[in-house]
Design a protein around this motif. Structure first.
Motif, PDB file in Angstrom:
ATOM      1  N   HIS A 120       1.019  -1.216   0.283  1.00  0.00           N
ATOM      2  CA  HIS A 120       0.576  -0.260  -0.032  1.00  0.00           C
ATOM      3  C   HIS A 120       0.788   1.499  -0.232  1.00  0.00           C
ATOM      4  O   HIS A 120       0.724   2.436   0.768  1.00  0.00           O
ATOM      5  CB  HIS A 120      -0.969  -0.266   1.372  1.00  0.00           C
ATOM      6  CG  HIS A 120      -1.957  -0.796   0.830  1.00  0.00           C
ATOM      7  ND1 HIS A 120      -3.315  -0.973   0.482  1.00  0.00           N
ATOM      8  CD2 HIS A 120      -2.483  -2.353   1.557  1.00  0.00           C
ATOM      9  CE1 HIS A 120      -3.783  -2.451  -0.074  1.00  0.00           C
ATOM     10  NE2 HIS A 120      -3.117  -3.324   1.216  1.00  0.00           N
ATOM     11  N   ARG A 121       1.792   1.284  -0.800  1.00  0.00           N
ATOM     12  CA  ARG A 121       2.981   1.954  -0.886  1.00  0.00           C
ATOM     13  C   ARG A 121       3.029   2.489  -2.414  1.00  0.00           C
ATOM     14  O   ARG A 121       2.566   2.356  -3.103  1.00  0.00           O
ATOM     15  CB  ARG A 121       3.938   2.275  -0.510  1.00  0.00           C
ATOM     16  CG  ARG A 121       3.854   1.787   0.658  1.00  0.00           C
ATOM     17  CD  ARG A 121       4.918   2.614   1.491  1.00  0.00           C
ATOM     18  NE  ARG A 121       5.316   2.539   3.418  1.00  0.00           N
ATOM     19  CZ  ARG A 121       4.841   3.395   4.278  1.00  0.00           C
ATOM     20  NH1 ARG A 121       4.049   4.364   4.078  1.00  0.00           N
ATOM     21  NH2 ARG A 121       4.394   3.318   5.090  1.00  0.00           N
ATOM     22  N   TRP A 122       3.247   3.808  -2.511  1.00  0.00           N
ATOM     23  CA  TRP A 122       3.301   4.112  -3.999  1.00  0.00           C
ATOM     24  C   TRP A 122       4.345   5.072  -3.796  1.00  0.00           C
ATOM     25  O   TRP A 122       5.212   6.217  -3.035  1.00  0.00           O
ATOM     26  CB  TRP A 122       2.269   5.362  -4.204  1.00  0.00           C
ATOM     27  CG  TRP A 122       2.002   6.206  -4.393  1.00  0.00           C
ATOM     28  CD1 TRP A 122       0.880   6.751  -2.492  1.00  0.00           C
ATOM     29  CD2 TRP A 122       2.287   7.814  -4.638  1.00  0.00           C
ATOM     30  NE1 TRP A 122       0.540   7.451  -2.546  1.00  0.00           N
ATOM     31  CE2 TRP A 122       1.299   8.718  -3.556  1.00  0.00           C
ATOM     32  CE3 TRP A 122       2.902   8.028  -5.529  1.00  0.00           C
ATOM     33  CZ2 TRP A 122       1.599  10.128  -3.411  1.00  0.00           C
ATOM     34  CZ3 TRP A 122       2.844   9.534  -5.587  1.00  0.00           C
ATOM     35  CH2 TRP A 122       2.392  10.455  -4.526  1.00  0.00           C
ATOM     36  N   THR A 123       5.686   5.536  -5.066  1.00  0.00           N
ATOM     37  CA  THR A 123       6.480   6.291  -4.832  1.00  0.00           C
ATOM     38  C   THR A 123       6.632   8.184  -5.930  1.00  0.00           C
ATOM     39  O   THR A 123       6.680   8.013  -7.210  1.00  0.00           O
ATOM     40  CB  THR A 123       7.673   5.565  -6.119  1.00  0.00           C
ATOM     41  OG1 THR A 123       8.228   3.799  -5.116  1.00  0.00           O
ATOM     42  CG2 THR A 123       9.367   6.283  -5.960  1.00  0.00           C
ATOM     43  N   PRO A 124       6.555   8.744  -4.740  1.00  0.00           N
ATOM     44  CA  PRO A 124       6.206  10.328  -5.377  1.00  0.00           C
ATOM     45  C   PRO A 124       7.376  10.522  -6.220  1.00  0.00           C
ATOM     46  O   PRO A 124       8.857   9.848  -6.191  1.00  0.00           O
ATOM     47  CB  PRO A 124       6.369  11.020  -4.745  1.00  0.00           C
ATOM     48  CG  PRO A 124       6.008  10.358  -3.452  1.00  0.00           C
ATOM     49  CD  PRO A 124       6.149   9.048  -3.523  1.00  0.00           C
TER      50      PRO A 124
END
Length: 130
Positions: free
Chosen positions: A110-114
């Protein structure tokens, strides 16, 4: 005493957009849904993901940035995941690592990379002017 501020943003395409503080407070308390425009594509599928960037600042200086993907239902409320694990039969050499494995998986799933631009925009929006 230092002032701590948490600002929330949501990813919209390649940009990030601030979330109204009152709306965010109501959402995390479970008292209000996120608006449909924050859902990817604005559609009303059964489950959507909303990418959120949380910036924690102390006295205007950024301390922590967290990029989370939240699962919300078709009404915009957060979807909770409930999980129970059956006990393993005790025995020599039996190590139950299921819970730590699942917790680690859920944290990373449940992570994304900005991007650098998204980081910069979030920090600038959180900084104290002057």
């Amino acid at each position: 005493m230092s002032a701590i501020q948490v600002r929330a943003f949501h990813r919209q395409g390649g940009d990030i957009v601030p979330i109204n503080d009152a709306l965010w407070t109501q959402f995390i308390a479970g008292n209000a849904p996120l608006p449909n425009v924050m859902l990817r594509g604005g559609s009303t599928q059964s489950v959507q993901r909303v990418d959120v960037l949380l910036v924690t600042a102390r006295d205007g200086a950024c301390e922590l940035i967290e990029a989370l993907s939240l699962r919300v239902d078709s009404h915009g409320y957060i979807q909770r995941i409930y999980l129970t694990l059956d006990e393993l039969a005790p025995g020599p050499g039996v190590l139950d690592a299921r819970r730590p494995f699942l917790e680690r998986y859920l944290r990373h799933a449940h992570r994304w990379t900005p991007t650098a631009d998204q980081f910069s925009k979030a920090i600038a929006a959180t900084a104290v002017p002057g």
